[in-house]
Write a protein that holds these residues in place. Structure first.
Motif, PDB file in Angstrom:
ATOM      1  N   HIS A  33       0.811  -1.225   0.000  1.00  0.00           N
ATOM      2  CA  HIS A  33       0.000   0.000   0.000  1.00  0.00           C
ATOM      3  C   HIS A  33       0.840   1.269   0.000  1.00  0.00           C
ATOM      4  N   HIS A  34       1.904   1.300   0.784  1.00  0.00           N
ATOM      5  CA  HIS A  34       2.713   2.510   0.955  1.00  0.00           C
ATOM      6  C   HIS A  34       3.519   2.892  -0.276  1.00  0.00           C
ATOM      7  N   LEU A  35       3.651   1.989  -1.227  1.00  0.00           N
ATOM      8  CA  LEU A  35       4.475   2.288  -2.401  1.00  0.00           C
ATOM      9  C   LEU A  35       3.878   3.416  -3.242  1.00  0.00           C
ATOM     10  N   TYR A  36       2.548   3.488  -3.281  1.00  0.00           N
ATOM     11  CA  TYR A  36       1.871   4.586  -3.971  1.00  0.00           C
ATOM     12  C   TYR A  36       1.364   5.622  -2.971  1.00  0.00           C
ATOM     13  N   ARG A  37       0.732   5.177  -1.899  1.00  0.00           N
ATOM     14  CA  ARG A  37       0.207   6.083  -0.865  1.00  0.00           C
ATOM     15  C   ARG A  37       1.323   6.404   0.126  1.00  0.00           C
ATOM     16  N   ARG A  38       2.195   7.292  -0.286  1.00  0.00           N
ATOM     17  CA  ARG A  38       3.383   7.627   0.497  1.00  0.00           C
ATOM     18  C   ARG A  38       3.015   8.243   1.849  1.00  0.00           C
ATOM     19  N   GLU A  39       3.810   7.903   2.864  1.00  0.00           N
ATOM     20  CA  GLU A  39       3.690   8.484   4.205  1.00  0.00           C
ATOM     21  C   GLU A  39       2.331   8.237   4.861  1.00  0.00           C
ATOM     22  N   ILE A  71     -15.677  -3.560  -2.701  1.00  0.00           N
ATOM     23  CA  ILE A  71     -14.307  -3.168  -3.017  1.00  0.00           C
ATOM     24  C   ILE A  71     -14.247  -2.922  -4.514  1.00  0.00           C
ATOM     25  N   ASP A  72     -13.800  -1.725  -4.887  1.00  0.00           N
ATOM     26  CA  ASP A  72     -13.717  -1.327  -6.298  1.00  0.00           C
ATOM     27  C   ASP A  72     -12.266  -1.340  -6.747  1.00  0.00           C
ATOM     28  N   PHE A  73     -11.977  -2.133  -7.749  1.00  0.00           N
ATOM     29  CA  PHE A  73     -10.639  -2.171  -8.329  1.00  0.00           C
ATOM     30  C   PHE A  73     -10.617  -1.275  -9.557  1.00  0.00           C
ATOM     31  N   MET A  74      -9.583  -0.505  -9.703  1.00  0.00           N
ATOM     32  CA  MET A  74      -9.490   0.423 -10.825  1.00  0.00           C
ATOM     33  C   MET A  74      -8.035   0.610 -11.243  1.00  0.00           C
ATOM     34  N   TYR A  75      -7.862   1.096 -12.470  1.00  0.00           N
ATOM     35  CA  TYR A  75      -6.542   1.486 -12.947  1.00  0.00           C
ATOM     36  C   TYR A  75      -6.401   2.999 -12.833  1.00  0.00           C
ATOM     37  N   THR A  76      -5.171   3.466 -12.729  1.00  0.00           N
ATOM     38  CA  THR A  76      -4.895   4.893 -12.672  1.00  0.00           C
ATOM     39  C   THR A  76      -4.511   5.411 -14.056  1.00  0.00           C
ATOM     40  N   ASP A  77      -4.685   6.743 -14.250  1.00  0.00           N
ATOM     41  CA  ASP A  77      -4.259   7.347 -15.515  1.00  0.00           C
ATOM     42  C   ASP A  77      -2.844   7.899 -15.404  1.00  0.00           C
ATOM     43  N   ASN A 109       5.553   5.137 -19.480  1.00  0.00           N
ATOM     44  CA  ASN A 109       5.313   3.730 -19.172  1.00  0.00           C
ATOM     45  C   ASN A 109       5.554   3.407 -17.704  1.00  0.00           C
ATOM     46  N   THR A 110       6.288   4.280 -17.019  1.00  0.00           N
ATOM     47  CA  THR A 110       6.518   4.112 -15.588  1.00  0.00           C
ATOM     48  C   THR A 110       6.180   5.410 -14.874  1.00  0.00           C
ATOM     49  N   PHE A 111       5.903   5.288 -13.579  1.00  0.00           N
ATOM     50  CA  PHE A 111       5.578   6.448 -12.764  1.00  0.00           C
ATOM     51  C   PHE A 111       6.665   6.585 -11.705  1.00  0.00           C
ATOM     52  N   LYS A 112       7.438   7.661 -11.784  1.00  0.00           N
ATOM     53  CA  LYS A 112       8.595   7.828 -10.919  1.00  0.00           C
ATOM     54  C   LYS A 112       8.181   8.446  -9.583  1.00  0.00           C
ATOM     55  N   VAL A 113       8.619   7.830  -8.516  1.00  0.00           N
ATOM     56  CA  VAL A 113       8.305   8.291  -7.161  1.00  0.00           C
ATOM     57  C   VAL A 113       9.537   8.961  -6.565  1.00  0.00           C
ATOM     58  N   HIS A 114       9.339  10.151  -6.011  1.00  0.00           N
ATOM     59  CA  HIS A 114      10.419  10.912  -5.393  1.00  0.00           C
ATOM     60  C   HIS A 114      10.042  11.267  -3.955  1.00  0.00           C
ATOM     61  N   ASP A 115      11.031  11.647  -3.189  1.00  0.00           N
ATOM     62  CA  ASP A 115      10.820  12.183  -1.850  1.00  0.00           C
ATOM     63  C   ASP A 115      11.674  13.431  -1.718  1.00  0.00           C
ATOM     64  N   LYS A 116      10.987  14.582  -1.628  1.00  0.00           N
ATOM     65  CA  LYS A 116      11.659  15.884  -1.567  1.00  0.00           C
ATOM     66  C   LYS A 116      12.645  16.052  -2.730  1.00  0.00           C
ATOM     67  N   GLY A 117      12.176  15.620  -3.902  1.00  0.00           N
ATOM     68  CA  GLY A 117      12.979  15.776  -5.104  1.00  0.00           C
ATOM     69  C   GLY A 117      13.959  14.654  -5.367  1.00  0.00           C
ATOM     70  N   LYS A 118      14.151  13.757  -4.423  1.00  0.00           N
ATOM     71  CA  LYS A 118      15.088  12.649  -4.597  1.00  0.00           C
ATOM     72  C   LYS A 118      14.362  11.437  -5.165  1.00  0.00           C
ATOM     73  N   TYR A 119      14.869  10.913  -6.266  1.00  0.00           N
ATOM     74  CA  TYR A 119      14.251   9.750  -6.908  1.00  0.00           C
ATOM     75  C   TYR A 119      14.363   8.526  -6.006  1.00  0.00           C
ATOM     76  N   LEU A 120      13.245   7.800  -5.881  1.00  0.00           N
ATOM     77  CA  LEU A 120      13.234   6.592  -5.061  1.00  0.00           C
ATOM     78  C   LEU A 120      13.070   5.320  -5.890  1.00  0.00           C
ATOM     79  N   TYR A 121      12.005   5.265  -6.706  1.00  0.00           N
ATOM     80  CA  TYR A 121      11.738   4.056  -7.476  1.00  0.00           C
ATOM     81  C   TYR A 121      10.664   4.328  -8.517  1.00  0.00           C
TER      82      TYR A 121
END
Length: 314
Positions: free
Chosen positions: A96-102, A151-157, A163-175
Motif C-alpha cells: 500500500h505505501h508504495l503509492y500512498r506515500r507516508e 471493493i472497487d478495483f481500478m486502474y490509474t491514468d 510507461n513508468t511512474f517515478k516516485v520521489h521524496d523531496k525531489g530525490k528519486y526513489l523508485y
C-alpha cells in the motif's frame, strides 16, 4: 509524485462561509456532495464537521486515504447516516505505501474497522498496479471480513504519458511504479508515443472530434478550495500551477472573479456569462477549446469517453 509542494499551488482550506453559500434549501435536486480533495485530503480540513452539517439532507461521500484522525473520531463520524466513506487502500501492508506515500496502513485499517463496526458505510477503492495485482483476491476476502459494502478495483491514468511512474521524496528519486499487467491505456489504444498527450497522435490534418462536457451532462460542478467554481475537477486541475492553461482558461471565461463563490452568490456564479455563454461556446471552438476539455471530453480521444479503460475485470 516528486514529494515537493508546488510553489504555484495556493495552500488553503475552503472557507466554511463559502460552503454555506450553496443554497441547499432551494436545491431539491441536489442529491450528492463529494468531498474528494483534488489537492489534498478532506480529513485535513479543521472544520470538516461544520461542512458536513450544511448537507444533512444530501448524501455525502468522502474520499480519503484514512490515515488521519483517531478511532474515536471515526466512531463519531459513523453516526452520520447520510455519509459514505471511500477508503483509498492500494494493496496490503507490504504494498500500500508504495503509492500512498507516508500513510500508515495499520492505522488506516483500524480506522476503517472502527467506522464500519460503528455502523458506517464504507467502500474500499483499490488502484491496481503491477506491484499489487497479485493481492486482489486476498483484498477481496479481507474486505468481506471487515464489512466493507464493496471493493472497487481500478486502474490509474498515471501512465498516460510514460510507461513508468517515478516516485520521489523531496525531489530525490526513489523508485518506479509500473502499470498492471492487463492495463491498456488510452495512449496504447491510439498508438501515441511515450511522452506525448494521447490525443495528439491522429491522422494529419485532424482537428479533433466534438466535445461534450460530461460533467455538465451529469449536472455536476467542482468547487475549488479558493471558492472558484469550475465546470469539472479536470479543468479545476489548472490550479496546481499550470500557468499556460490558467491563462487560456481566463481568455475563455473573461472574468475569473465572476465564478468565485466567495465573492458572489451561487445563483450569480451559475448565471454568469462564463457558465451560460463563454464555456459552452468554447466547446464548439469559439474562440478555441481549452486543451483540458479536448484531453478529457473529446468524443474521439477523450479520457472520459474512453473511461472503460480504467475498469479492472476481476
Amino acid at each position: 509524485m516528486h514529494g515537493n509542494v508546488n510553489k504555484d499551488l495556493t495552500l488553503q482550506h475552503i472557507d466554511v462561509d463559502t460552503v454555506t453559500k450553496i443554497p441547499v434549501d432551494r436545491m431539491p435536486n441536489l442529491k450528492t456532495i463529494y468531498l474528494v480533495g483534488n489537492f489534498g485530503d478532506p480529513l485535513m480540513h479543521p472544520k470538516l464537521e461544520n461542512i458536513l452539517d450544511h448537507f444533512v439532507n444530501q448524501k455525502v461521500v468522502i474520499s480519503t486515504n484514512a490515515s488521519l484522525r483517531d478511532e474515536k473520531w471515526w466512531e463519531k463520524l459513523a453516526n452520520r447516516k447520510n455519509l459514505e466513506v471511500i477508503f483509498a487502500i492500494d494493496g496490503l501492508e507490504d504494498t500500500h505505501h508504495l503509492y500512498r506515500r507516508e500513510t500508515d496502513y495499520k492505522k488506516i485499517m483500524r480506522n476503517a474497522k472502527r467506522f464500519i463496526t460503528s455502523g458506517g458505510t464504507a467502500t474500499w477503492q483499490y488502484i491496481v498496479f503491477k506491484h499489487n495485482e497479485h493481492q486482489i483476491e486476498e483484498a477481496k476476502k479481507l474486505s468481506q471480513e471487515m464489512g466493507f459494502k464493496e471493493i472497487d478495483f481500478m486502474y490509474t491514468d498515471r501512465f498516460e504519458l510514460e510507461n513508468t511512474f517515478k516516485v520521489h521524496d523531496k525531489g530525490k528519486y526513489l523508485y518506479d511504479l509500473e502499470k498492471a499487467t492487463e492495463q491498456k491505456t488510452l495512449r496504447d489504444k491510439l498508438g501515441s508515443p511515450e511522452g506525448q498527450k494521447q490525443w495528439k497522435t491522429l491522422k494529419e490534418g485532424y482537428t479533433g472530434g466534438p466535445i461534450e462536457c460530461v460533467w455538465s451532462r451529469n449536472r455536476k460542478i467542482y468547487i475549488h478550495s479558493d471558492g472558484t467554481v469550475f465546470a469539472c475537477c479536470y479543468i479545476g486541475g489548472i490550479q496546481s500551477g499550470r500557468n499556460i492553461e490558467k491563462m487560456l482558461y481566463t481568455k475563455i471565461i473573461k472574468d475569473v472573479d465572476s465564478v468565485n463563490l466567495s465573492k458572489n452568490s451561487f445563483e450569480d456564479v451559475i448565471g454568469s456569462d462564463a457558465f451560460q455563454k463563454h464555456l459552452p461556446e468554447s466547446l464548439r471552438g469559439k474562440p478555441f477549446s481549452h486543451p483540458v476539455c479536448v484531453e478529457f471530453c473529446n468524443k474521439d480521444t477523450g479520457r472520459i469517453t474512453n473511461e472503460g479503460l480504467t475498469v479492472v475485470n476481476t
